[in-house]
Design an enzyme around this catalytic site. Structure first.
Site, PDB file in Angstrom:
ATOM      1  N   ARG A  24       0.841  -1.204   0.000  1.00  0.00           N
ATOM      2  CA  ARG A  24       0.000   0.000   0.000  1.00  0.00           C
ATOM      3  C   ARG A  24       0.866   1.240   0.000  1.00  0.00           C
ATOM      4  O   ARG A  24       0.572   2.250  -0.633  1.00  0.00           O
ATOM      5  CB  ARG A  24      -0.862   0.003   1.272  1.00  0.00           C
ATOM      6  CG  ARG A  24      -2.271  -0.345   0.959  1.00  0.00           C
ATOM      7  CD  ARG A  24      -3.250  -0.358   2.092  1.00  0.00           C
ATOM      8  NE  ARG A  24      -2.818  -0.361   3.458  1.00  0.00           N
ATOM      9  CZ  ARG A  24      -3.260   0.499   4.378  1.00  0.00           C
ATOM     10  NH1 ARG A  24      -4.093   1.460   4.035  1.00  0.00           N
ATOM     11  NH2 ARG A  24      -2.873   0.402   5.622  1.00  0.00           N
ATOM     12  N   ASN A  45     -12.853  12.871   1.924  1.00  0.00           N
ATOM     13  CA  ASN A  45     -13.523  11.707   1.347  1.00  0.00           C
ATOM     14  C   ASN A  45     -15.014  11.857   1.572  1.00  0.00           C
ATOM     15  O   ASN A  45     -15.444  12.634   2.434  1.00  0.00           O
ATOM     16  CB  ASN A  45     -13.008  10.412   1.985  1.00  0.00           C
ATOM     17  CG  ASN A  45     -13.386   9.167   1.167  1.00  0.00           C
ATOM     18  OD1 ASN A  45     -13.933   9.289   0.061  1.00  0.00           O
ATOM     19  ND2 ASN A  45     -13.090   7.998   1.691  1.00  0.00           N
ATOM     20  N   HIS A  87     -18.656   9.474   2.094  1.00  0.00           N
ATOM     21  CA  HIS A  87     -19.154   8.132   2.374  1.00  0.00           C
ATOM     22  C   HIS A  87     -20.686   8.171   2.330  1.00  0.00           C
ATOM     23  O   HIS A  87     -21.289   9.089   2.887  1.00  0.00           O
ATOM     24  CB  HIS A  87     -18.660   7.669   3.751  1.00  0.00           C
ATOM     25  CG  HIS A  87     -19.061   6.276   4.067  1.00  0.00           C
ATOM     26  ND1 HIS A  87     -18.627   5.193   3.322  1.00  0.00           N
ATOM     27  CD2 HIS A  87     -19.882   5.778   5.017  1.00  0.00           C
ATOM     28  CE1 HIS A  87     -19.156   4.088   3.815  1.00  0.00           C
ATOM     29  NE2 HIS A  87     -19.922   4.417   4.844  1.00  0.00           N
TER      30      HIS A  87
END
Ligand code: GAR
Length: 220
Positions: free
Chosen positions: A70, A112, A114
């Protein structure tokens, strides 16, 4: 419109990119003062890449499959974002967890969205989770990304009712419509210099008049 400089925005996507489109449209309408520097997808098939091309925004595909860790994937993201002089990163349906490599490169500068009222229903299938739970309300949340899954400091939320006749598609559409309103607005609050992260909380300067009535579903 604010007099502050346009925010240099980089958008990360994995899919259709309707939230990216909402940002592009908000800029075109003069509601968001942003310079869309680059769109990066981790999948070459991501539909949002076509939207970026149509809007003449530089695009890159960086596949997570080309990296063994990652961290290595994130280092490639950081390099690409920095090469486009990105200041604020907006994840928009970007289905990868970010490592400290990205978080350190853009501290409190990664947003972000959601499709649930965080901290409810984190992770994948948030709409299905809310339906299966039998909740009467769900919604969407824009937040600052941290290492956890959908659990960073909350900037803005929209509440959406769940109706008896809803299936996943109808509920997802209702949530999406609100995402397209609140994500460009959250970026605008950042661009206007009105957001300050204090621990878990986000302070908003010149807080607009807020609704103070309860939402009840079904209404008595
Ligand atoms: C959006 O509904 C967003 O909230 C969700 O992916 C969708 C992307 O749509 N993100 C997550 O579930 C993150 N956990 P889009 O590609 O049309 O913008």
């Amino acid at each position: 419109m604010s007099t502050a400089a346009p925010v240099k925005l980089g958008v990360l996507i994995s899919g259709e990119g309707t939230n990216l489109q909402a940002m592009i449209d908000a800029v075109a309408r003069g509601e968001l003062c942003a310079d869309l520097r680059v769109v990066i997808a981790n999948r070459a098939e991501a539909g949002g890449l076509r939207r970026a091309e149509r809007a003449r925004i530089p695009c890159e595909v960086i596949s997570h499959r080309d990296f063994t860790t990652r961290e290595d994937f994130d280092r490639a993201l950081v390099r690409a974002l920095q090469s486009h002089e990105v200041e604020l990163v907006a994840c928009a349906g970007f289905m990868r967890l970010l490592s400290p490599v990205m978080l350190r490169a853009f501290p409190n500068r990664i947003l972000n969205i959601h499709p649930a009222l965080c901290p409810a229903f984190p992770g994948v299938d948030a709409v299905r989770q809310a339906l299966a739970y039998g909740a009467r309300f769900t919604g969407c949340t824009v937040f600052f990304v941290t290492e956890g899954v959908d659990d960073g400091p909350v900037i803005i939320q929209a509440v959406v009712p769940i109706l008896p006749e809803d299936d996943e598609a109808s509920l997802a559409a209702r949530i999406h419509a609100e995402e397209h309103r609140i994500y460009p607005y959250a970026i605008r609050l950042y661009q206007e210099g009105r957001l300050e992260v204090r621990g878990r909380k986000v302070l908003i300067r010149d807080y607009p008049p807020a609704a103070s009535v309860a939402l009840i579903n079904p209404r008595p």
